[in-house]
Design a protein around this motif. Structure first.
Motif, PDB file in Angstrom:
ATOM      1  N   GLY A  11      38.411  38.423  31.013  1.00  0.00           N
ATOM      2  CA  GLY A  11      39.115  36.953  30.410  1.00  0.00           C
ATOM      3  C   GLY A  11      37.197  36.364  29.235  1.00  0.00           C
ATOM      4  N   CYS A  12      36.724  36.480  29.833  1.00  0.00           N
ATOM      5  CA  CYS A  12      35.154  36.601  29.397  1.00  0.00           C
ATOM      6  C   CYS A  12      34.351  36.295  28.140  1.00  0.00           C
ATOM      7  N   GLY A  13      35.318  37.555  27.397  1.00  0.00           N
ATOM      8  CA  GLY A  13      34.800  37.735  25.866  1.00  0.00           C
ATOM      9  C   GLY A  13      34.468  38.654  25.756  1.00  0.00           C
ATOM     10  N   ALA A 103      31.552  33.549  32.797  1.00  0.00           N
ATOM     11  CA  ALA A 103      32.298  31.754  32.849  1.00  0.00           C
ATOM     12  C   ALA A 103      32.804  31.858  34.058  1.00  0.00           C
ATOM     13  N   GLU A 104      32.797  30.069  34.177  1.00  0.00           N
ATOM     14  CA  GLU A 104      33.771  29.472  34.986  1.00  0.00           C
ATOM     15  C   GLU A 104      34.874  29.666  35.255  1.00  0.00           C
ATOM     16  N   PRO A 105      35.344  29.591  36.408  1.00  0.00           N
ATOM     17  CA  PRO A 105      37.257  30.053  36.773  1.00  0.00           C
ATOM     18  C   PRO A 105      37.794  29.405  35.565  1.00  0.00           C
ATOM     19  N   GLU A 106      37.736  28.028  35.530  1.00  0.00           N
ATOM     20  CA  GLU A 106      38.383  27.083  34.903  1.00  0.00           C
ATOM     21  C   GLU A 106      38.614  27.935  33.734  1.00  0.00           C
ATOM     22  N   THR A 107      37.450  27.958  32.676  1.00  0.00           N
ATOM     23  CA  THR A 107      37.230  28.623  31.813  1.00  0.00           C
ATOM     24  C   THR A 107      38.000  29.891  30.901  1.00  0.00           C
ATOM     25  N   ILE A 108      38.483  30.708  32.010  1.00  0.00           N
ATOM     26  CA  ILE A 108      39.553  31.828  32.586  1.00  0.00           C
ATOM     27  C   ILE A 108      40.619  31.623  32.366  1.00  0.00           C
ATOM     28  N   TYR A 109      40.727  30.763  32.948  1.00  0.00           N
ATOM     29  CA  TYR A 109      42.138  29.931  33.761  1.00  0.00           C
ATOM     30  C   TYR A 109      42.823  30.360  32.003  1.00  0.00           C
ATOM     31  N   ARG A 111      41.945  30.701  28.564  1.00  0.00           N
ATOM     32  CA  ARG A 111      41.881  31.710  28.055  1.00  0.00           C
ATOM     33  C   ARG A 111      43.196  32.879  28.678  1.00  0.00           C
ATOM     34  N   LEU A 112      43.662  33.088  29.712  1.00  0.00           N
ATOM     35  CA  LEU A 112      44.002  34.114  30.528  1.00  0.00           C
ATOM     36  C   LEU A 112      45.728  33.500  30.524  1.00  0.00           C
ATOM     37  N   LYS A 113      45.808  32.075  30.583  1.00  0.00           N
ATOM     38  CA  LYS A 113      47.122  31.895  31.684  1.00  0.00           C
ATOM     39  C   LYS A 113      48.288  31.951  30.937  1.00  0.00           C
ATOM     40  N   HIS A 114      49.018  32.988  29.860  1.00  0.00           N
ATOM     41  CA  HIS A 114      49.421  32.863  29.614  1.00  0.00           C
ATOM     42  C   HIS A 114      49.764  34.808  29.485  1.00  0.00           C
ATOM     43  N   ASP A 115      48.525  35.665  29.778  1.00  0.00           N
ATOM     44  CA  ASP A 115      48.527  36.914  29.546  1.00  0.00           C
ATOM     45  C   ASP A 115      49.316  37.699  30.369  1.00  0.00           C
ATOM     46  N   THR A 116      49.584  38.625  29.772  1.00  0.00           N
ATOM     47  CA  THR A 116      50.315  39.619  30.695  1.00  0.00           C
ATOM     48  C   THR A 116      50.267  40.907  30.891  1.00  0.00           C
ATOM     49  N   THR A 117      49.194  41.788  30.262  1.00  0.00           N
ATOM     50  CA  THR A 117      48.249  42.669  30.327  1.00  0.00           C
ATOM     51  C   THR A 117      46.999  43.364  31.872  1.00  0.00           C
ATOM     52  N   ARG A 118      47.013  42.263  32.679  1.00  0.00           N
ATOM     53  CA  ARG A 118      46.086  41.977  33.465  1.00  0.00           C
ATOM     54  C   ARG A 118      46.947  42.306  34.639  1.00  0.00           C
ATOM     55  N   PRO A 119      46.944  43.953  35.007  1.00  0.00           N
ATOM     56  CA  PRO A 119      47.601  43.448  36.266  1.00  0.00           C
ATOM     57  C   PRO A 119      47.392  42.681  37.599  1.00  0.00           C
ATOM     58  N   ASP A 125      49.786  33.160  41.612  1.00  0.00           N
ATOM     59  CA  ASP A 125      49.200  31.873  41.675  1.00  0.00           C
ATOM     60  C   ASP A 125      47.488  31.658  40.880  1.00  0.00           C
ATOM     61  N   PRO A 126      47.997  32.163  39.961  1.00  0.00           N
ATOM     62  CA  PRO A 126      46.637  33.519  38.961  1.00  0.00           C
ATOM     63  C   PRO A 126      45.314  32.148  39.156  1.00  0.00           C
ATOM     64  N   LYS A 127      45.726  31.128  39.048  1.00  0.00           N
ATOM     65  CA  LYS A 127      44.624  30.606  39.487  1.00  0.00           C
ATOM     66  C   LYS A 127      43.006  30.387  40.410  1.00  0.00           C
ATOM     67  N   GLU A 128      44.471  30.406  41.365  1.00  0.00           N
ATOM     68  CA  GLU A 128      43.979  30.816  42.872  1.00  0.00           C
ATOM     69  C   GLU A 128      43.602  32.221  42.957  1.00  0.00           C
ATOM     70  N   LYS A 129      44.119  33.063  42.776  1.00  0.00           N
ATOM     71  CA  LYS A 129      43.472  33.856  42.657  1.00  0.00           C
ATOM     72  C   LYS A 129      42.481  34.759  41.607  1.00  0.00           C
ATOM     73  N   ILE A 130      41.575  34.180  40.401  1.00  0.00           N
ATOM     74  CA  ILE A 130      40.860  33.684  39.440  1.00  0.00           C
ATOM     75  C   ILE A 130      39.948  33.411  40.484  1.00  0.00           C
ATOM     76  N   ARG A 131      39.993  32.931  41.035  1.00  0.00           N
ATOM     77  CA  ARG A 131      39.021  31.957  42.162  1.00  0.00           C
ATOM     78  C   ARG A 131      38.016  32.511  43.013  1.00  0.00           C
ATOM     79  N   THR A 132      39.020  33.143  43.110  1.00  0.00           N
ATOM     80  CA  THR A 132      38.894  34.260  44.409  1.00  0.00           C
ATOM     81  C   THR A 132      37.926  35.641  44.176  1.00  0.00           C
ATOM     82  N   LEU A 133      39.105  35.996  43.472  1.00  0.00           N
ATOM     83  CA  LEU A 133      38.056  37.028  42.677  1.00  0.00           C
ATOM     84  C   LEU A 133      37.043  36.830  41.956  1.00  0.00           C
ATOM     85  N   MET A 134      37.042  36.119  42.209  1.00  0.00           N
ATOM     86  CA  MET A 134      35.321  35.756  41.111  1.00  0.00           C
ATOM     87  C   MET A 134      34.091  35.465  41.809  1.00  0.00           C
TER      88      MET A 134
END
Ligand code: S3P
Length: 169
Positions: A11-13, A103-109, A111-119, A125-134
């Protein structure tokens, strides 16, 4: 110009920047996720569901090795997890000049909050997962990169201008 490689979190573009950069630099663009999907004749989600993440990661390394043998003067965007393997970071350096679209985790979230293509983000809790992975990944991305471009709040035009200005001629 050698190959220009775009790395960064989901989701960083990378895909859009890659496409626009390819018009600007008149080079073609390759995306490792799409190469793997073509080779496997199934989607990334299917690969993860049927054969698991380890299988996909091996396919990413094989894809990089193939690109090193066959590609020059192109734009290459790579899957968000590819630079995490040390072996892949070495291969990326061999392949070309590496730009980290950061990109900051908030920006990623956003952009991707409705995405279903990233397993990896299909969880409660995708928001927390993005923060952890980042948190786990940022250092690896930086290590893999020749140039870091902070993308939050910037237009694609601005990002492409920054990349073009720093591309080795
Ligand atoms: C992944 C990123 C995805 C894709 C797969 C795993 C990751 O690519 O390779 O879903 O581990 O970050 P994009 O970065 O193009 O979304």
């Amino acid at each position: 110009m050698g190959n220009v490689i775009l790395i960064g979190f989901m989701g960083c573009g990378k895909t859009t920047v890659g496409l626009r950069l390819s018009y600007r630099l008149r080079q073609s663009v390759i995306d490792t996720d799409k190469e793997i999907e073509k080779e496997e004749k199934r989607t990334i989600s299917d690969i993860f569901a049927t054969d698991g993440e380890a299988y996909f990661r091996a396919a990413e390394t094989a894809c990089l090795q193939k690109l090193i043998r066959s590609v020059s003067n192109q734009i290459i965007s790579v899957g968000g997890g590819l630079p995490l393997r040390e072996e892949n970071r070495k291969l990326l350096h061999k392949l070309g000049q590496v730009f980290y679209l950061r990109a900051e985790p908030e920006t990623i979230y956003e952009r991707l909050k409705h995405d279903t293509t990233r397993p990896l983000l299909q969880c409660s809790d995708p928001k927390e997962k993005i923060r952890t992975l980042m948190g786990e990944r940022d250092g690896h991305y930086r290590n893999a990169a020749d140039v870091v471009i902070q993308v939050d709040g910037k237009s694609f035009e601005q990002i492409i201008n920054e990349i073009e200005a720093q591309t080795l001629k």
